[in-house]
Scaffold this motif. Structure first.
Motif, short mmCIF file in Angstrom:
data_model
loop_
_atom_site.label_atom_id
_atom_site.label_comp_id
_atom_site.label_asym_id
_atom_site.label_seq_id
_atom_site.Cartn_x
_atom_site.Cartn_y
_atom_site.Cartn_z
N GLY A 212 0.81 -1.12 0.08
CA GLY A 212 -0.02 0.00 -0.05
C GLY A 212 0.84 1.22 0.00
N MET A 213 1.61 1.25 0.82
CA MET A 213 2.82 2.46 0.79
C MET A 213 3.36 2.60 -0.36
SD MET A 213 2.46 3.88 3.77
CE MET A 213 3.77 5.14 3.42
N ILE A 214 3.72 1.56 -1.20
CA ILE A 214 4.56 1.49 -2.47
C ILE A 214 3.42 2.29 -3.48
CG2 ILE A 214 5.35 0.00 -4.33
CD1 ILE A 214 6.72 -1.57 -2.03
N ALA A 215 2.22 1.65 -3.41
CA ALA A 215 1.33 2.29 -4.41
C ALA A 215 1.21 3.97 -3.97
CB ALA A 215 0.19 1.44 -4.08
N ILE A 216 1.17 4.35 -3.04
CA ILE A 216 0.89 5.75 -2.72
C ILE A 216 2.09 6.48 -3.01
CG2 ILE A 216 0.63 7.51 -0.91
CD1 ILE A 216 -1.15 5.03 0.55
N ARG A 217 3.41 6.06 -2.89
CA ARG A 217 4.71 6.98 -2.94
C ARG A 217 4.76 6.80 -4.49
NH1 ARG A 217 7.03 7.73 1.96
NH2 ARG A 217 6.97 6.00 3.41
N SER A 218 4.43 5.83 -5.12
CA SER A 218 4.67 5.78 -6.68
C SER A 218 3.68 6.89 -7.08
CB SER A 218 4.14 4.27 -7.22
OG SER A 218 4.37 4.34 -8.55
N GLY B 13 11.75 -7.23 3.08
CA GLY B 13 13.19 -6.46 2.79
C GLY B 13 13.15 -5.69 1.38
N THR B 14 12.70 -6.45 0.32
CA THR B 14 12.87 -5.94 -1.09
C THR B 14 11.74 -5.16 -1.10
OG1 THR B 14 11.22 -7.71 -1.73
CG2 THR B 14 13.79 -8.18 -2.15
N LEU B 15 10.51 -5.30 -0.33
CA LEU B 15 9.48 -4.29 -0.34
C LEU B 15 9.73 -2.87 0.35
CD1 LEU B 15 6.30 -6.46 0.20
CD2 LEU B 15 6.96 -5.22 -1.88
N ARG B 16 10.55 -3.22 1.51
CA ARG B 16 10.97 -2.09 2.45
C ARG B 16 12.19 -1.23 1.42
NH1 ARG B 16 10.74 -5.50 6.74
NH2 ARG B 16 12.76 -6.24 6.36
N GLU B 17 12.96 -1.89 0.74
CA GLU B 17 13.92 -1.06 -0.05
C GLU B 17 13.31 -0.35 -1.38
OE1 GLU B 17 17.17 0.39 -1.91
OE2 GLU B 17 16.72 -0.34 0.16
N LEU B 18 12.31 -0.94 -1.81
CA LEU B 18 11.50 -0.19 -2.98
C LEU B 18 10.69 1.00 -2.21
CD1 LEU B 18 10.28 0.18 -5.89
CD2 LEU B 18 8.69 -1.64 -5.26
N ASP B 19 10.14 0.80 -1.05
CA ASP B 19 9.60 1.86 -0.45
C ASP B 19 10.51 3.03 -0.07
OD1 ASP B 19 7.03 3.02 1.06
OD2 ASP B 19 8.20 2.47 2.82
N ARG B 20 11.60 2.68 0.28
CA ARG B 20 12.61 3.62 0.63
C ARG B 20 12.97 4.47 -0.31
NH1 ARG B 20 17.44 4.69 -0.09
NH2 ARG B 20 18.05 2.74 -1.11
N VAL B 21 13.16 3.86 -1.76
CA VAL B 21 13.69 4.41 -2.92
C VAL B 21 12.55 5.42 -3.24
CG1 VAL B 21 14.00 4.01 -5.37
CG2 VAL B 21 15.23 2.83 -3.77
N LEU B 22 11.23 4.88 -3.17
CA LEU B 22 10.10 5.80 -3.77
C LEU B 22 9.85 6.71 -2.66
CD1 LEU B 22 7.85 2.90 -4.99
CD2 LEU B 22 8.81 4.64 -6.52
N ALA B 23 10.04 6.56 -1.60
CA ALA B 23 10.20 7.72 -0.50
C ALA B 23 11.16 8.73 -0.70
CB ALA B 23 10.27 7.33 1.05
N SER B 24 12.19 8.49 -1.17
CA SER B 24 13.18 9.62 -1.29
C SER B 24 13.33 10.05 -2.82
CB SER B 24 14.71 9.00 -1.34
OG SER B 24 15.05 7.94 -2.47
N LEU B 25 12.59 9.62 -3.95
CA LEU B 25 12.50 10.37 -5.17
C LEU B 25 12.08 11.58 -5.18
CD1 LEU B 25 12.35 7.19 -7.26
CD2 LEU B 25 14.07 8.66 -7.20
N PRO B 26 10.83 11.94 -4.65
CA PRO B 26 10.33 13.21 -4.65
C PRO B 26 11.07 14.49 -4.23
CG PRO B 26 8.55 11.71 -3.78
CD PRO B 26 9.98 11.04 -3.82
N LEU B 27 11.90 14.08 -3.08
CA LEU B 27 12.78 15.16 -2.66
C LEU B 27 13.95 15.37 -3.54
CD1 LEU B 27 13.59 17.18 -0.75
CD2 LEU B 27 14.70 15.47 0.77
N GLU B 28 14.45 14.31 -4.10
CA GLU B 28 15.56 14.29 -5.08
C GLU B 28 15.19 14.91 -6.27
OE1 GLU B 28 18.32 10.82 -5.06
OE2 GLU B 28 16.92 9.94 -3.89
N LEU B 29 13.94 14.75 -6.83
CA LEU B 29 13.52 15.36 -8.09
C LEU B 29 13.40 16.83 -7.88
CD1 LEU B 29 11.20 12.43 -9.42
CD2 LEU B 29 13.34 13.47 -10.50
#
Length: 166
Positions: free
Chosen positions: A15-21, A124-140
């Motif tokens: 769910g978090m991945i869907a929202i962050r995406s 673990g793979t889901l947490r990593e994807l969530d972490r990446v998607l969480a950081s992208l908006p700030l980086e962009l």
């Protein structure tokens, strides 16, 4: 509605991945509008309707032109964005397959153990994807700000740019 036989942690992370995406996609639309906002309204509408990959390529090229010393970093950021979005699609597709399956237990086990050769979807793979998607908006957003400032500085330093009437 079917019960999806995945651990609660997996479901929360999906769910978090869907929202962050979705947040990343909405931000990309805003950045496109900010970067190409001086286009005629018909053209900017066409740009808004482009797919995610095409918008990302356009912005990447524009940011690379504005920040030539950061070409590789800009390309890497957009590559991470597109890879994360692709991975998100795979995870959500697997969750959808689970929700539609007649024998959910038989389908869920390969997703968690990767017995069928697919990528294993662990917490673990889901947490990593969530972490990446969480950081992208700030980086962009930070990249957009740097590129915008560089583009403005280049335009004001250009002898071909007419000065605004004082």
């Amino acid at each position: 509605m079917a019960h999806i036989a995945l651990p609660d942690e997996h479901m929360i992370l999906i769910g978090m991945i869907a929202i962050r995406s979705e947040v990343a996609e909405q931000l990309l639309d805003l950045l496109v509008q900010g970067w190409f906002g001086d286009l005629p309204s018909g053209l900017i509408q066409d740009v808004r309707e482009m797919g995610l990959q095409r918008k990302a390529r356009m912005l990447c090229g524009g940011f690379q032109d504005a920040l030539p010393q950061e070409r590789d970093e800009v390309a890497a950021l957009f590559a991470r964005l597109l890879a994360a979005q692709d991975e998100r699609k795979g995870v959500l597709h697997q969750a959808w397959v689970l929700s539609e399956a007649q024998d959910i237990g038989a389908v869920a086990q390969p997703m968690l153990t990767a017995d069928d050769g697919c990528k294993r979807v662990t917490a673990g793979t889901l947490r990593e994807l969530d972490r990446v998607l969480a950081s992208l908006p700030l980086e962009l957003t930070l990249l957009f700000a740097r590129a915008t400032e560089a583009r403005k500085a280049r335009q004001s330093a250009s002898p071909d740019t007419p000065e605004a009437p004082g």
